[in-house]
Scaffold this active site. Structure first.
Site, short mmCIF file in Angstrom:
data_model
loop_
_atom_site.label_atom_id
_atom_site.label_comp_id
_atom_site.label_asym_id
_atom_site.label_seq_id
_atom_site.Cartn_x
_atom_site.Cartn_y
_atom_site.Cartn_z
CD GLN A 53 12.63 26.89 78.14
OE1 GLN A 53 12.36 26.09 78.81
NE2 GLN A 53 11.84 28.15 78.00
CB CYS A 90 7.56 29.62 76.04
SG CYS A 90 9.15 28.96 75.97
CG LEU A 91 9.73 30.39 81.68
CD1 LEU A 91 10.74 29.87 82.57
CD2 LEU A 91 9.28 31.79 82.41
CG HIS A 132 5.55 24.15 76.63
ND1 HIS A 132 5.03 25.27 76.21
CD2 HIS A 132 6.81 24.66 76.78
CE1 HIS A 132 5.67 26.26 75.98
NE2 HIS A 132 6.88 25.79 76.53
CD GLU A 133 8.95 23.23 80.03
OE1 GLU A 133 9.88 23.46 79.39
OE2 GLU A 133 8.03 24.14 80.24
CG HIS A 136 11.28 23.85 75.34
ND1 HIS A 136 11.73 24.77 74.46
CD2 HIS A 136 10.27 24.22 75.98
CE1 HIS A 136 10.72 25.98 74.86
NE2 HIS A 136 10.21 25.42 75.93
CO CO Z 1 8.83 26.71 76.84
#
Ligand code: CO
Length: 171
Positions: A53, A90-91, A132-133, A136
């Site tokens: 990210q 999500c960021l 979730h992470e 990624h």
């Molecule tokens: Co995220």
């Protein structure tokens, strides 16, 4: 810490790429973890961040959940149990949230910043954050898991166009 990297938004191709394992538990890794922690704490309510990210394709995540602040290097889910649906955001996808079914319980094997192999067991919020992470690190976004278009705009709680967002994300 000066010059924190920006969080890349949906549409950045790096968010769809696979990250590489960390092989050296050195100063470079420690700087990356320190920066990721600073970014996570830069605003209230941030639950997790994965290295891709911020444009770094390495298997590194940080999480701030009900088990406190955690740094996980090369994390792998080694046990999973049950299913549970809840909302998440999500960021990299500001302005949206959606309903995702995930494993209720996970056990994750990972390395600390010093290279020590360890495990964590998690349920509920932390379990969801971990899944979730870790996604990624494999180029997967939560919108890939949403069924029946249950994606919403977080300003007005109205349904958003999932297909359009998936297309923008490079799916
Ligand atoms: Co995220």
């Amino acid at each position: 810490m000066p010059n924190l990297r920006d969080i890349l938004p949906v549409g950045s191709s790096v968010l769809r790429e696979e990250s590489e394992e960390i092989t050296a538990f050195d100063g470079e890794l420690h700087s990356l973890l320190d920066e990721m922690g600073s970014i996570l704490y830069a605003e209230e309510g941030r639950a997790g961040l994965a290295a891709p990210q911020i444009g770094i394709l390495k298997r590194v995540i940080v999480i701030n959940g009900d088990q406190g602040y955690l740094e996980l290097v090369n994390p792998t889910i080694i046990e999973k149990k049950g299913f549970i649906s809840d909302y998440e955001g999500c960021l990299s996808l500001p302005g949206y949230y959606g309903e995702v079914t995930r494993f209720d319980f996970v056990k994750v094997e990972y390395f600390t910043r010093e290279g020590k192999k360890t495990t964590i067991k998690a349920r509920d919020f932390t379990s969801r954050c971990l899944q979730h992470e870790i996604d990624h690190l494999n180029g997967i976004l939560y919108i890939d898991h949403i069924r029946k278009g249950r994606l919403f705009n977080d300003r007005n709680d109205k349904k958003s166009d999932l297909k359009e967002l998936l297309k923008l994300s490079g799916k």
